[in-house]
Structures are given as structure tokens and as C-alpha cells.
Design a protein around this motif. Structure first.
Motif, PDB file in Angstrom:
ATOM      1  N   PRO A   1       3.024  -8.843   2.796  1.00  0.00           N
ATOM      2  CA  PRO A   1       2.722  -7.406   2.835  1.00  0.00           C
ATOM      3  C   PRO A   1       3.411  -6.727   4.010  1.00  0.00           C
ATOM      4  O   PRO A   1       3.749  -7.367   5.015  1.00  0.00           O
ATOM      5  CB  PRO A   1       1.204  -7.374   2.986  1.00  0.00           C
ATOM      6  CG  PRO A   1       0.872  -8.640   3.708  1.00  0.00           C
ATOM      7  CD  PRO A   1       1.868  -9.666   3.206  1.00  0.00           C
ATOM      8  N   ARG A   2       3.612  -5.451   3.870  1.00  0.00           N
ATOM      9  CA  ARG A   2       4.156  -4.657   4.964  1.00  0.00           C
ATOM     10  C   ARG A   2       2.987  -4.210   5.841  1.00  0.00           C
ATOM     11  O   ARG A   2       2.157  -3.403   5.432  1.00  0.00           O
ATOM     12  CB  ARG A   2       4.902  -3.445   4.417  1.00  0.00           C
ATOM     13  CG  ARG A   2       5.517  -2.563   5.504  1.00  0.00           C
ATOM     14  CD  ARG A   2       6.246  -1.388   4.881  1.00  0.00           C
ATOM     15  NE  ARG A   2       7.342  -1.860   4.038  1.00  0.00           N
ATOM     16  CZ  ARG A   2       8.107  -1.032   3.316  1.00  0.00           C
ATOM     17  NH1 ARG A   2       7.870   0.279   3.336  1.00  0.00           N
ATOM     18  NH2 ARG A   2       9.078  -1.531   2.573  1.00  0.00           N
ATOM     19  N   LEU A   3       2.945  -4.776   7.029  1.00  0.00           N
ATOM     20  CA  LEU A   3       1.818  -4.505   7.913  1.00  0.00           C
ATOM     21  C   LEU A   3       1.942  -3.116   8.517  1.00  0.00           C
ATOM     22  O   LEU A   3       3.028  -2.670   8.905  1.00  0.00           O
ATOM     23  CB  LEU A   3       1.767  -5.555   9.026  1.00  0.00           C
ATOM     24  CG  LEU A   3       1.600  -7.003   8.560  1.00  0.00           C
ATOM     25  CD1 LEU A   3       1.566  -7.939   9.757  1.00  0.00           C
ATOM     26  CD2 LEU A   3       0.331  -7.164   7.719  1.00  0.00           C
ATOM     27  N   ARG A   4       0.833  -2.451   8.593  1.00  0.00           N
ATOM     28  CA  ARG A   4       0.770  -1.117   9.197  1.00  0.00           C
ATOM     29  C   ARG A   4      -0.259  -1.148  10.322  1.00  0.00           C
ATOM     30  O   ARG A   4      -1.372  -1.645  10.139  1.00  0.00           O
ATOM     31  CB  ARG A   4       0.381  -0.071   8.150  1.00  0.00           C
ATOM     32  CG  ARG A   4       1.457   0.149   7.097  1.00  0.00           C
ATOM     33  CD  ARG A   4       0.978   1.055   5.982  1.00  0.00           C
ATOM     34  NE  ARG A   4      -0.076   0.413   5.212  1.00  0.00           N
ATOM     35  CZ  ARG A   4      -0.680   0.978   4.155  1.00  0.00           C
ATOM     36  NH1 ARG A   4      -0.345   2.217   3.815  1.00  0.00           N
ATOM     37  NH2 ARG A   4      -1.617   0.334   3.506  1.00  0.00           N
ATOM     38  N   TYR A   5       0.124  -0.631  11.455  1.00  0.00           N
ATOM     39  CA  TYR A   5      -0.716  -0.694  12.643  1.00  0.00           C
ATOM     40  C   TYR A   5      -1.223   0.708  12.973  1.00  0.00           C
ATOM     41  O   TYR A   5      -0.490   1.700  12.854  1.00  0.00           O
ATOM     42  CB  TYR A   5       0.066  -1.254  13.837  1.00  0.00           C
ATOM     43  CG  TYR A   5       0.582  -2.654  13.609  1.00  0.00           C
ATOM     44  CD1 TYR A   5      -0.205  -3.754  13.891  1.00  0.00           C
ATOM     45  CD2 TYR A   5       1.871  -2.850  13.096  1.00  0.00           C
ATOM     46  CE1 TYR A   5       0.277  -5.040  13.672  1.00  0.00           C
ATOM     47  CE2 TYR A   5       2.358  -4.128  12.882  1.00  0.00           C
ATOM     48  CZ  TYR A   5       1.547  -5.217  13.167  1.00  0.00           C
ATOM     49  OH  TYR A   5       2.018  -6.489  12.941  1.00  0.00           O
ATOM     50  N   ALA A   6      -2.479   0.758  13.379  1.00  0.00           N
ATOM     51  CA  ALA A   6      -3.072   2.036  13.780  1.00  0.00           C
ATOM     52  C   ALA A   6      -2.609   2.402  15.176  1.00  0.00           C
ATOM     53  O   ALA A   6      -2.467   1.544  16.054  1.00  0.00           O
ATOM     54  CB  ALA A   6      -4.596   1.943  13.722  1.00  0.00           C
TER      55      ALA A   6
END
Length: 318
Positions: free
Chosen positions: A276-281
Motif C-alpha cells: 500500500p501507499r502509506l500516508r502520514y498525518a
């Protein structure tokens, strides 16, 4: 000596005193041609104007026919001339699509090899318990290949029935993306531990949607017949058969001819999902812009003096 007048009854019995109405069939056989046709024929035979019209009308008719033939010839020539370019463009697009698909498959295979290599290196670096726990989490999230007994649900489009009036397909005989959604959700609800659609592993962020007439699973097209594979407990088949989605698909298959079948499969293997393409807050404001309090509860900043003092957003007073 006077002659007696005939009475009404005598007049009715006298044949010579009867009045006969014209018979339509007799008149038709006597004069088969309507008088209007005869008059028109006579005018054509005697009128010089009709001959002039005939003489002038023939060239005009020939010119009109020649013009129509020329237009048809030009249209046919244009159609024939454009057909090779259309065929060439279509063949080019098909070749490009096949080339991209082959390249995607090659990169997917290479990514799988690299993933296995990373897994081996990771297992060698971690302890046994940590590596086992990590593999369990990967299997649950869809990031690792799983193997076990399960269920395969097969859906296929029905034979297209042509409508006699419009010429189109009669009835919803195609598998819709919502059908795959219903089946996948019903398998999850029946206790499935891993689900895949035509080899595309589903995760918590997977999508099943349509783009025109194509069905996309995680933005990759899948074609019929469609197989929804699931690995889970032995009771998963019975629980799925009792679900509302299975009952609905059986009814759709009965009314439209769509193919729907469920079977148990032993030793089923499902591939891993792509990484998955990780997304960070990220914070919406910088830490320096946040309000800070250095005093106790209910106290103001050190720079404030008395009740009239106020603190700035950064904590400093004026």
C-alpha cells in the motif's frame, strides 16, 4: 267507355312498370376505365406542352441521377480511404495495451520476488517470535501470501439475448461490480480470513468499482468469468449459502440466465496484495504557533501582570 285506372297492386305486378337501378358490377364491366384517365390520356396525346416537358425533364432527371451517383461514389471512396487508418490505429492501440499489460505483469512478478527477498532478510534479522507475529499480521492485512481450504464463488455473464425491436441486450444479463461487492462482503461476514477476486487480493482499502463496462479491482481491470476466492473456516460455505447476497444472486441467475455457483476448494492459495501507499498525518500548524502555558492551571503567562494582562498566542505577554 272508359278504361279503368290500374291499382297499386296491379302496377306492382306489371313487369313493364318496374324501375331498375343501375347495377355497379354491370357498369364496371361496361366502362372499366375511369373517365379521368381517358381525359388525361387525350390531353397528353394532343397537347404539345406535355411533350416539351418530357423532352426537358429527361436531361434534368439524368443530371439528378448522375449527381446522386457522384455523391455516393465520393462517400464510398472516403469511407474506404479512412478504413486502413482506422484499422492501423486500432491495431496500434491493441498492441500498446498488450505491451503495457505484459510490462505490468513483469513488474508485478519482480516486485513479488523482491518482497520474498525482503521477507527472508527480515526473518533473519528478527527473532523467531517477532518474525512469526509479523507474518501473522501480514496475512491478516493481505500483505502476505496465504494458503488453506476455502470457497470459490464463480459468476459469469449470460448469453446476450437480442431484443427484436431495439436490437440491444434484453435484460441485465451481465455481472455488475455491485454483484462482486455483495459476494465479497458476504464472504467476509461468513468468516473469511482472506478474499481475492480473479487473483486480486482484497485488503481494508481495496475498491471494486466500474469504469464504463469494465470492472476494476484496486484500479486493475478484471474480466469474466469472475471468481471470488476466500479462505476461512469450514462453516463458511454454509453461512454464505444462507446469506442474503447468495439468495439474491440465485434469484438473478434464475431470471436472467447469469451463471452463479459456489464450491468448496481444498488447498487454496491466494497471492499477496501490492504494497500500500502509506500516508502520514501531519500537523496543520507548526509547533511554534501552538499556544503554550508555563504557569499552573488558571494562571496566565509570566509576562502578564494583574487582571488586565493578556497573553499572546505564543505565550509571551505584552
Amino acid at each position: 267507355m272508359t278504361t279503368p285506372q290500374p291499382r297499386d297492386g296491379d302496377r306492382e305486378r306489371d313487369p313493364s312498370a318496374r324501375v331498375y337501378t343501375p347495377d355497379f358490377l354491370t357498369e364496371l364491366f361496361r366502362n372499366p376505365l375511369d373517365p379521368g384517365y381517358g381525359d388525361a390520356a387525350a390531353r397528353r396525346a394532343t397537347g404539345s406542352m406535355s411533350r416539351v416537358r418530357q423532352v426537358l425533364g429527361r436531361p434534368v432527371s439524368l443530371v439528378v441521377l448522375a449527381l446522386i451517383g457522384f455523391l455516393f461514389a465520393v462517400a464510398y471512396r472516403e469511407t474506404v480511404a479512412e478504413e486502413p487508418s482506422r484499422a492501423t490505429a486500432r491495431a496500434g492501440l491493441v498492441a500498446e495495451i498488450k505491451g503495457r499489460e505484459a510490462e505490468t505483469d513483469r513488474l508485478t512478478e519482480r516486485a513479488e520476488q523482491l518482497r520474498e527477498e525482503v521477507g527472508r532478510q527480515r526473518d533473519a534479522a528478527l527473532s523467531g517470535s517477532q518474525a512469526s507475529r509479523l507474518r501473522t499480521l501480514e496475512a491478516g492485512t493481505g500483505l502476505a501470501r496465504v494458503r488453506g481450504d476455502g470457497v470459490v464463488v464463480r459468476l459469469a455473464d449470460a448469453a446476450a439475448d437480442q431484443d427484436g425491436v431495439t436490437g440491444g441486450d434484453a435484460g441485465p444479463s451481465r455481472v455488475l461490480y455491485s454483484d462482486l461487492q455483495k459476494v465479497a462482503n458476504a464472504l467476509w461476514a461468513a468468516g473469511a480470513e482472506a478474499v481475492a477476486v480473479n487473483g486480486q487480493r482484497l485488503t481494508a482499502t481495496s475498491t471494486i468499482r466500474s469504469a464504463g463496462e469494465a470492472i476494476l479491482v484496486d484500479y486493475r481491470p478484471v474480466t469474466g468469468p469472475y471468481e471470488v476466492q476466500a479462505i476461512g473456516p469450514g462453516s463458511m460455505r454454509d453461512r454464505f449459502d444462507e446469506s442474503r447476497a447468495a439468495a439474491l444472486m440465485r434469484e438473478v441467475a434464475r431470471t436472467t440466465g447469469l451463471s452463479f455457483g459456489v464450491k468448496r476448494v481444498e488447498d487454496l492459495t491466494l497471492p499477496a496484495a501490492p504494497q500500500p501507499r502509506l500516508r502520514y498525518a501531519e500537523p496543520s500548524v507548526s509547533p511554534s504557533a501552538r499556544p503554550s502555558r508555563s504557569g499552573g492551571a488558571g494562571s496566565s503567562s509570566p509576562g502578564s501582570s494583574g487582571p488586565g494582562g493578556s497573553s499572546s498566542p505564543s505565550g509571551g505577554g505584552r
